[in-house]
Design a protein around this motif. Structure first.
Motif, PDB file in Angstrom:
ATOM      1  N   LEU A   1       0.808  -1.221   0.000  1.00  0.00           N
ATOM      2  CA  LEU A   1       0.000   0.000   0.000  1.00  0.00           C
ATOM      3  C   LEU A   1       0.842   1.273   0.000  1.00  0.00           C
ATOM      4  O   LEU A   1       0.457   2.276  -0.601  1.00  0.00           O
ATOM      5  N   HIS A   2       1.985   1.236   0.691  1.00  0.00           N
ATOM      6  CA  HIS A   2       2.787   2.453   0.865  1.00  0.00           C
ATOM      7  C   HIS A   2       4.170   2.364   0.220  1.00  0.00           C
ATOM      8  O   HIS A   2       4.886   3.372   0.187  1.00  0.00           O
ATOM      9  N   GLY A   3       4.558   1.192  -0.238  1.00  0.00           N
ATOM     10  CA  GLY A   3       5.890   1.040  -0.813  1.00  0.00           C
ATOM     11  C   GLY A   3       6.984   0.924   0.216  1.00  0.00           C
ATOM     12  O   GLY A   3       8.169   0.888  -0.133  1.00  0.00           O
ATOM     13  N   GLU A   4       6.608   0.869   1.496  1.00  0.00           N
ATOM     14  CA  GLU A   4       7.602   0.800   2.564  1.00  0.00           C
ATOM     15  C   GLU A   4       6.945   0.262   3.825  1.00  0.00           C
ATOM     16  O   GLU A   4       5.716   0.201   3.932  1.00  0.00           O
ATOM     17  N   ALA A   5       7.782  -0.164   4.768  1.00  0.00           N
ATOM     18  CA  ALA A   5       7.301  -0.635   6.070  1.00  0.00           C
ATOM     19  C   ALA A   5       8.306  -0.196   7.123  1.00  0.00           C
ATOM     20  O   ALA A   5       9.504  -0.012   6.835  1.00  0.00           O
ATOM     21  N   PHE A   6       7.823  -0.022   8.328  1.00  0.00           N
ATOM     22  CA  PHE A   6       8.675   0.403   9.436  1.00  0.00           C
ATOM     23  C   PHE A   6       8.528  -0.578  10.592  1.00  0.00           C
ATOM     24  O   PHE A   6       7.410  -0.918  10.980  1.00  0.00           O
ATOM     25  N   TRP A   7       9.684  -1.013  11.140  1.00  0.00           N
ATOM     26  CA  TRP A   7       9.701  -1.861  12.332  1.00  0.00           C
ATOM     27  C   TRP A   7      10.267  -1.060  13.499  1.00  0.00           C
ATOM     28  O   TRP A   7      11.331  -0.432  13.369  1.00  0.00           O
ATOM     29  N   LYS A   8       9.585  -1.102  14.606  1.00  0.00           N
ATOM     30  CA  LYS A   8      10.124  -0.531  15.839  1.00  0.00           C
ATOM     31  C   LYS A   8      10.766  -1.661  16.624  1.00  0.00           C
ATOM     32  O   LYS A   8      10.101  -2.634  16.978  1.00  0.00           O
ATOM     33  N   VAL A   9      12.051  -1.542  16.886  1.00  0.00           N
ATOM     34  CA  VAL A   9      12.827  -2.620  17.500  1.00  0.00           C
ATOM     35  C   VAL A   9      12.924  -2.394  19.006  1.00  0.00           C
ATOM     36  O   VAL A   9      13.271  -1.304  19.457  1.00  0.00           O
ATOM     37  N   THR A  10      12.591  -3.432  19.760  1.00  0.00           N
ATOM     38  CA  THR A  10      12.803  -3.415  21.209  1.00  0.00           C
ATOM     39  C   THR A  10      14.041  -4.250  21.516  1.00  0.00           C
ATOM     40  O   THR A  10      14.170  -5.369  21.017  1.00  0.00           O
ATOM     41  N   ARG A  11      14.943  -3.694  22.330  1.00  0.00           N
ATOM     42  CA  ARG A  11      16.203  -4.369  22.613  1.00  0.00           C
ATOM     43  C   ARG A  11      16.300  -4.702  24.105  1.00  0.00           C
ATOM     44  O   ARG A  11      15.735  -4.009  24.953  1.00  0.00           O
ATOM     45  N   ASN A  12      17.029  -5.787  24.386  1.00  0.00           N
ATOM     46  CA  ASN A  12      17.222  -6.204  25.775  1.00  0.00           C
ATOM     47  C   ASN A  12      18.472  -5.549  26.365  1.00  0.00           C
ATOM     48  O   ASN A  12      19.072  -4.664  25.751  1.00  0.00           O
ATOM     49  N   GLY A  13      18.862  -6.000  27.561  1.00  0.00           N
ATOM     50  CA  GLY A  13      20.010  -5.406  28.241  1.00  0.00           C
ATOM     51  C   GLY A  13      21.317  -5.586  27.502  1.00  0.00           C
ATOM     52  O   GLY A  13      22.269  -4.825  27.715  1.00  0.00           O
ATOM     53  N   ARG A  14      21.390  -6.603  26.636  1.00  0.00           N
ATOM     54  CA  ARG A  14      22.606  -6.840  25.844  1.00  0.00           C
ATOM     55  C   ARG A  14      22.539  -6.138  24.486  1.00  0.00           C
ATOM     56  O   ARG A  14      23.341  -6.427  23.610  1.00  0.00           O
ATOM     57  N   ASN A  15      21.563  -5.263  24.344  1.00  0.00           N
ATOM     58  CA  ASN A  15      21.366  -4.491  23.106  1.00  0.00           C
ATOM     59  C   ASN A  15      21.015  -5.395  21.927  1.00  0.00           C
ATOM     60  O   ASN A  15      21.280  -5.054  20.767  1.00  0.00           O
ATOM     61  N   GLU A  16      20.419  -6.536  22.210  1.00  0.00           N
ATOM     62  CA  GLU A  16      19.980  -7.447  21.162  1.00  0.00           C
ATOM     63  C   GLU A  16      18.494  -7.224  20.898  1.00  0.00           C
ATOM     64  O   GLU A  16      17.718  -6.959  21.810  1.00  0.00           O
ATOM     65  N   ALA A  17      18.107  -7.348  19.637  1.00  0.00           N
ATOM     66  CA  ALA A  17      16.701  -7.195  19.279  1.00  0.00           C
ATOM     67  C   ALA A  17      15.889  -8.326  19.895  1.00  0.00           C
ATOM     68  O   ALA A  17      16.202  -9.501  19.696  1.00  0.00           O
ATOM     69  N   SER A  18      14.886  -7.968  20.664  1.00  0.00           N
ATOM     70  CA  SER A  18      14.063  -8.980  21.327  1.00  0.00           C
ATOM     71  C   SER A  18      12.641  -9.048  20.769  1.00  0.00           C
ATOM     72  O   SER A  18      11.976 -10.061  20.915  1.00  0.00           O
ATOM     73  N   SER A  19      12.168  -7.977  20.145  1.00  0.00           N
ATOM     74  CA  SER A  19      10.832  -8.001  19.541  1.00  0.00           C
ATOM     75  C   SER A  19      10.727  -6.884  18.513  1.00  0.00           C
ATOM     76  O   SER A  19      11.514  -5.928  18.523  1.00  0.00           O
ATOM     77  N   LEU A  20       9.737  -7.044  17.615  1.00  0.00           N
ATOM     78  CA  LEU A  20       9.503  -6.061  16.562  1.00  0.00           C
ATOM     79  C   LEU A  20       8.032  -5.659  16.571  1.00  0.00           C
ATOM     80  O   LEU A  20       7.155  -6.489  16.811  1.00  0.00           O
ATOM     81  N   GLU A  21       7.788  -4.392  16.296  1.00  0.00           N
ATOM     82  CA  GLU A  21       6.423  -3.890  16.161  1.00  0.00           C
ATOM     83  C   GLU A  21       6.308  -3.202  14.799  1.00  0.00           C
ATOM     84  O   GLU A  21       7.112  -2.329  14.466  1.00  0.00           O
ATOM     85  N   VAL A  22       5.324  -3.613  14.004  1.00  0.00           N
ATOM     86  CA  VAL A  22       5.113  -3.000  12.697  1.00  0.00           C
ATOM     87  C   VAL A  22       4.335  -1.699  12.895  1.00  0.00           C
ATOM     88  O   VAL A  22       3.240  -1.704  13.459  1.00  0.00           O
ATOM     89  N   LEU A  23       4.917  -0.596  12.440  1.00  0.00           N
ATOM     90  CA  LEU A  23       4.308   0.719  12.612  1.00  0.00           C
ATOM     91  C   LEU A  23       3.499   1.115  11.375  1.00  0.00           C
ATOM     92  O   LEU A  23       3.764   0.630  10.267  1.00  0.00           O
ATOM     93  N   ASP A  24       2.539   1.990  11.573  1.00  0.00           N
ATOM     94  CA  ASP A  24       1.741   2.513  10.466  1.00  0.00           C
ATOM     95  C   ASP A  24       2.589   3.521   9.694  1.00  0.00           C
ATOM     96  O   ASP A  24       3.016   4.537  10.252  1.00  0.00           O
ATOM     97  N   PRO A  25       2.863   3.272   8.409  1.00  0.00           N
ATOM     98  CA  PRO A  25       3.707   4.211   7.646  1.00  0.00           C
ATOM     99  C   PRO A  25       3.155   5.628   7.614  1.00  0.00           C
ATOM    100  O   PRO A  25       3.920   6.583   7.482  1.00  0.00           O
ATOM    101  N   GLU A  26       1.841   5.787   7.736  1.00  0.00           N
ATOM    102  CA  GLU A  26       1.260   7.122   7.698  1.00  0.00           C
ATOM    103  C   GLU A  26       1.581   7.915   8.962  1.00  0.00           C
ATOM    104  O   GLU A  26       1.438   9.143   8.970  1.00  0.00           O
ATOM    105  N   GLU A  27       1.996   7.238  10.020  1.00  0.00           N
ATOM    106  CA  GLU A  27       2.329   7.922  11.260  1.00  0.00           C
ATOM    107  C   GLU A  27       3.816   8.274  11.358  1.00  0.00           C
ATOM    108  O   GLU A  27       4.234   8.926  12.315  1.00  0.00           O
TER     109      GLU A  27
END
Length: 286
Positions: free
Chosen positions: A9-35
């Motif tokens: 729909l938008h030609g792009e996608a955004f992931w918000k990365v949550t990191r743990n104490g070791r700075n490793e990616a622990s989860s991803l949240e798909v954000l609304d490109p319009e925001e």
């Protein structure tokens, strides 16, 4: 699914990365490109969700198509908005043209002399009668009804819709046969695997490659993410068995490895007799 929908729909996608104490990616949240707002200040690309700036390490920006100098990704809708805009306009026009509701679009005729008031009364009475009797028209003597609606087959609507569909199919990179939008050059595939292969190579890989690259970047070390595409390219049952038989005969794979891929227990190994239990000579020494 949310990632692919955003890219379509938008030609792009955004992931918000949550990191743990070791700075490793622990989860991803798909954000609304319009925001999301993307800006470049002093040579640095910055991302904002509303008024809040997101840390560069906590955002992944996936793009379906990239254009030099453009900060945002480009999708089929952004590349050719006029095609999709025309498709919506055409759909609205067709609905208005053929949506006659409860009142047939036509002409009431009579051979008798009639003034304007009688004409208005006849028309209003005809409409009221149809509404109350579920579109069943009963005409009094002297009146005749002639429809002026057009059959879709007698117009160019179908041909125009077909061409618009083909344009959208090309922009989306989807094989025409997958959307049942046949072209003069359309071919009939011998089996489902060939059709799936073309869909994978021409359409899905554009999304899969981008997702694989970004997921791989988030993994520690030299780990990589690769989608398992074999399920999509699986042969029909008969062809699958024939291919497995050839692999077993060539020593590429064993029967137990195939059974393991299907969640089956391995076959018992054949019992080999040692030399003492092999053929024993009879009393005559034979």
């Amino acid at each position: 699914q949310e990632t692919v929908s955003s890219m379509v729909l938008h030609g792009e996608a955004f992931w918000k990365v949550t990191r743990n104490g070791r700075n490793e990616a622990s989860s991803l949240e798909v954000l609304d490109p319009e925001e999301i707002t993307v800006e470049k200040k002093n040579g640095v690309v910055r991302f904002y969700q509303g008024q809040t700036e997101l840390k560069r390490a906590n955002i992944r920006h996936l793009k379906l198509n990239r254009i030099p100098g453009k900060l945002r990704g480009i999708g089929p809708i952004q590349a050719a908005p006029q095609v999709f805009r025309f498709a919506l306009m055409l759909q609205d026009y067709i609905e208005q043209w053929f949506n006659i509701g409860v009142t047939p679009r036509g002409v009431l005729k009579t051979n008798e002399q009639i003034n304007i008031d009688d004409m208005r009364e006849a028309a209003e009475g005809f409409i009221t009668f149809l509404k109350e009797h579920q579109q069943l028209a009963v005409l009094p003597g002297g009146l005749n009804y002639e429809s002026i609606t057009l059959d879709p087959s007698s117009t160019n609507f179908i041909d125009v819709l077909h061409e618009v569909n083909l344009q959208m199919v090309r922009l989306l990179g989807v094989p025409a046969e997958a959307m049942e939008a046949q072209t003069q050059s359309s071919t009939t595939y011998q089996n489902l695997q060939q059709a799936n292969t073309r869909f994978l190579q021409g359409t899905l890989n554009r999304y899969l490659d981008e997702i694989e690259d970004h997921l791989s970047d988030l993994l520690p070390g030299r780990r990589e993410v690769k989608f398992k595409e074999e399920d999509l390219l699986r042969l029909d049952p008969k062809a699958q068995r024939e291919a497995e038989k050839i692999d077993i005969e060539n020593g590429t794979i064993t029967a137990n490895e195939i059974r393991a891929s299907r969640g089956l227990e391995p076959l018992a190994a054949p019992v080999e007799q040692d030399d003492k239990t092999k053929e024993q000579p009879n009393q005559d020494g034979v």
